[in-house]
Design a protein around this motif. Structure first.
Motif, PDB file in Angstrom:
ATOM      1  N   GLU A 122      57.450  -8.983 -28.262  1.00 32.02           N
ATOM      2  CA  GLU A 122      57.863  -8.455 -26.959  1.00 32.02           C
ATOM      3  C   GLU A 122      58.938  -7.382 -27.067  1.00 32.02           C
ATOM      4  OE1 GLU A 122      58.890 -11.773 -24.505  1.00 32.02           O
ATOM      5  OE2 GLU A 122      56.802 -12.468 -24.365  1.00 32.02           O
ATOM      6  N   LYS A 123      59.908  -7.572 -27.954  1.00 33.08           N
ATOM      7  CA  LYS A 123      61.001  -6.600 -28.077  1.00 33.08           C
ATOM      8  C   LYS A 123      60.509  -5.245 -28.561  1.00 33.08           C
ATOM      9  CE  LYS A 123      65.079  -9.404 -28.319  1.00 33.08           C
ATOM     10  NZ  LYS A 123      66.359  -9.634 -28.939  1.00 33.08           N
ATOM     11  N   ARG A 124      59.492  -5.236 -29.407  1.00 31.87           N
ATOM     12  CA  ARG A 124      58.977  -3.969 -29.937  1.00 31.87           C
ATOM     13  C   ARG A 124      57.734  -3.509 -29.179  1.00 31.87           C
ATOM     14  NH1 ARG A 124      57.820  -5.179 -35.678  1.00 31.87           N
ATOM     15  NH2 ARG A 124      57.433  -2.980 -35.944  1.00 31.87           N
ATOM     16  N   ASP A 125      57.405  -4.194 -28.071  1.00 35.51           N
ATOM     17  CA  ASP A 125      56.278  -3.840 -27.218  1.00 35.51           C
ATOM     18  C   ASP A 125      54.963  -3.793 -28.006  1.00 35.51           C
ATOM     19  OD1 ASP A 125      55.109  -3.295 -24.773  1.00 35.51           O
ATOM     20  OD2 ASP A 125      55.264  -1.125 -25.034  1.00 35.51           O
ATOM     21  N   ILE A 126      54.743  -4.837 -28.812  1.00 39.55           N
ATOM     22  CA  ILE A 126      53.490  -4.967 -29.563  1.00 39.55           C
ATOM     23  C   ILE A 126      52.770  -6.198 -29.029  1.00 39.55           C
ATOM     24  CG2 ILE A 126      52.461  -5.427 -31.820  1.00 39.55           C
ATOM     25  CD1 ILE A 126      54.967  -4.041 -33.037  1.00 39.55           C
TER      26      ILE A 126
END
Length: 196
Positions: free
Chosen positions: A97-101
């Protein structure tokens, strides 16, 4: 005049390096080999980390079984081993989620998969796995860590058998190899097994 101005503005927005890298990446991808890929400089940095024997990630070797991304082996140390990931697990989905993957692995290249799974120590990645003998996919949340991986490991079995495991070739491999061989010779072993 309007078209010339529009074309000039469009050209200003283009990143020439990205165009060249994209063209090369497309040519290499057309080979149809999942193990062949082009790495621009920022992705090449990860390869250099591998050769140093130290990186931040979850501690798995990945590859393909057929066309499906799979765990070749968990490293002897690291979050993947601790969380019970085993060789042969198929990786169906990668989420961070933090790296939008948040993507499935159908059609993914090996460098793309490595980029998605690796990340800074202390951050989380969720892998959805398919495992033989399990009816439903398994979701595993992993906290990435700094992992130091020796490329040569020596174990002595039955007091006379030296097992030298060579897991990769990197910057430290030659030095680690010489140390393992000297150690094995000092134990006066009768047999040597080289595990590649």
């Amino acid at each position: 005049i309007i078209f010339d101005t529009m074309a000039e503005k469009a050209t200003e927005k283009l990143d020439k390096a990205k165009l060249v890298y994209g063209a090369i990446k497309g040519m290499v991808a057309s080979a149809g080999d999942p193990y062949t890929g082009f790495l621009p400089p920022d992705e090449q940095k990860r390869t250099t980390e591998d050769l140093q024997g130290s990186f931040e990630g979850v501690g798995i070797q990945i590859g393909f079984k057929g066309n499906q991304l799979a765990v070749i082996a968990p490293l002897d140390v690291g979050p993947a081993k601790e969380e019970g990931i085993v060789a042969g697990d198929f990786i169906l989905w990668i989420k961070d989620e933090k790296r939008d993957i948040d993507k499935g692995t159908v059609g993914i290249s090996l460098p793309e998969a490595v980029e998605a799974i690796r990340g800074p120590a202390g951050t989380k990645v969720i892998l959805t796995l398919s495992r033989e003998g399990e009816d439903k996919p398994i979701e595993v949340e992993l906290v990435r860590a700094r992992i130091d991986v020796p490329s040569v490991v020596l174990t002595i079995e039955d007091d006379n058998v030296a097992v030298i495991k060579l897991s990769s070739f990197g910057v430290q491999t030659n030095e680690e190899w010489e140390k393992a061989v000297k150690n094995a010779l000092s134990k006066e072993v009768k047999y040597v097994i080289l595990d590649l």
